[in-house]
Design an enzyme around this catalytic site. Structure first.
Site, PDB file in Angstrom:
ATOM      1  CG  ASP A 232      -2.381  -0.918   1.147  1.00 12.47           C
ATOM      2  OD1 ASP A 232      -1.999  -1.428   0.076  1.00 12.47           O
ATOM      3  OD2 ASP A 232      -2.433  -1.436   2.535  1.00 12.47           O
ATOM      4  CD  GLU A 233       4.814   2.257   2.974  1.00 17.18           C
ATOM      5  OE1 GLU A 233       5.581   2.571   2.386  1.00 17.18           O
ATOM      6  OE2 GLU A 233       4.684   2.520   4.081  1.00 17.18           O
TER       7      GLU A 233
END
Length: 288
Positions: A232-233
Site C-alpha cells: 500500500d505504498e
C-alpha cells in the site's frame, strides 16, 4: 486537406521524460513539425526537486510510428530521452482481479461499455467464484484462481501466464484481497493499479473503515496507486474523499467508501490508459 490525407492521418500521443534542460520543448515541437505534425494538446512539467522533465503531447501526423520512432531515437541522446508513442484512444488490454466485492469491477465494465473508458477488459481473475455471473453479464472471460499459502506461487505463475497469453498491458486490482509477492510486483512493475479502500497512508491493511470509525474521522477516502513490493505504498495516482460524521456507522462508511473507491479507480485507470500518468521517483505527475 484532401480526403486521402485525412484518411492517412493518425492522432498520436507521445510521452517523454529526461533530465530538465533548455531546448527540450523546442526540439520535440520541431521534430513533430518536420513530420507534418499538428499539436492538439501539450503539457509539460519540470520538477525542481528531482530535476526530471516530463512531457505529454497529442499530435496529428501522417508519419508512421516507425518514422516518428526513428526520429525520436535520433533525438534521444541529445537529451537522454525516454519516450513512448501510442495512438490516442487505443483501448489498453486490461485484466481485472477481484475477490468478492463487485462495485469496482461493475463500474469499470459499465464505463468501458457506455462511457468510452479506453480499456479492453480481456479477463477477470478471482480467487473466488462469486463474481463469475457479473463477468458473464459483461461478456468478459472469467478465470477462477484459488489462492492459499500452499498454492500462492502456482496462482501467481498462472496469472503471469494469462498476462502473457492475453497480451495484457494493465492489471487492475479491483478490491482483490490478496497481497502480491515481491517477485510478481517486480515482474509487472508500472503495470498494476490497486484501489485501496482508505485514504493512504492512514488505515492500511485490513478493515480500514472500522479503523477509521474507531478514530472518529471526519473524512473517509480511497487511494488508487501503482503496486510495489511495499504494501500500500506505491506511487499514488488519484485520491478522493467523502465527508462523514459521528452519527454514521461502520456500515454507512463502507457504503459511502465503495462509491469513493469506484470513482478514484475509474479516474486512475482512465488517466493511465490515456498516458497521462508519468512516474517521478516515488511520485506521479498526472496531466489531467
Amino acid at each position: 486537406m484532401s480526403h486521402t490525407s485525412e484518411a492517412t492521418t493518425t492522432h498520436w500521443v507521445l510521452t517523454l521524460t529526461c533530465p530538465d534542460q533548455p531546448g527540450i520543448v523546442a526540439a520535440v515541437a520541431g521534430l513533430l513539425a518536420e513530420h507534418g505534425g499538428n499539436i492538439t494538446e501539450s503539457q509539460q512539467f519540470g520538477d525542481p526537486q528531482s530535476g526530471l522533465f516530463v512531457m505529454r503531447v497529442q499530435v496529428t501526423s501522417s508519419a508512421s510510428a516507425a518514422e516518428l520512432g526513428a526520429a525520436l531515437d535520433a533525438l534521444s541522446p541529445r537529451f537522454d530521452l525516454q519516450w513512448s508513442l501510442d495512438v490516442v484512444g487505443r483501448p489498453v488490454r486490461t485484466l481485472v482481479m477481484v475477490s468478492t466485492a463487485a462495485h469496482c469491477l461493475n463500474d469499470l465494465a459499465f464505463r468501458q461499455r457506455s462511457e468510452n473508458l479506453p480499456v479492453d477488459l480481456v479477463a477477470v481473475v478471482s480467487n473466488h467464484e462469486v463474481l463469475a455471473p457479473l463477468a458473464q453479464f459483461y461478456d468478459i472471460p472469467f478465470h477462477h484462481v484459488p489462492v492459499s499459502a500452499a498454492t500462492k506461487a502456482d496462482a501467481e505463475a498462472r496469472l503471469l501466464a494469462l498476462v502473457e497469453e492475453l497480451d495484457v498491458e494493465l492489471v487492475v486490482l479491483a478490491r482483490y484481497m490478496q497481497i502480491l509477492s515481491d517477485d510478481l510486483c517486480r515482474a509487472l512493475e508500472g503495470r498494476v493499479i490497486n484501489i485501496h479502500h482508505s485514504f493512504l497512508p492512514s488505515f492500511k491493511g485490513a478493515r480500514p473503515y472500522a479503523q477509521a470509525y474507531e478514530r472518529g474521522v471526519k473524512l473517509i477516502g480511497a487511494t488508487a496507486h501503482y503496486v510495489t513490493g511495499d504494501l500500500d505504498e506505491g506511487p499514488i495516482i488519484e485520491q478522493d474523499v467523502e465527508r462523514v460524521d459521528h452519527a454514521q456507522s461502520v456500515e454507512d462508511l463502507v457504503a459511502l467508501g465503495q462509491d469513493v473507491e469506484r470513482r478514484a479507480l475509474a479516474r486512475a485507470v482512465r488517466w493511465h490508459a490515456e498516458h497521462r500518468v508519468l512516474l517521478d521517483g516515488h511520485r506521479t505527475i498526472v496531466f489531467r
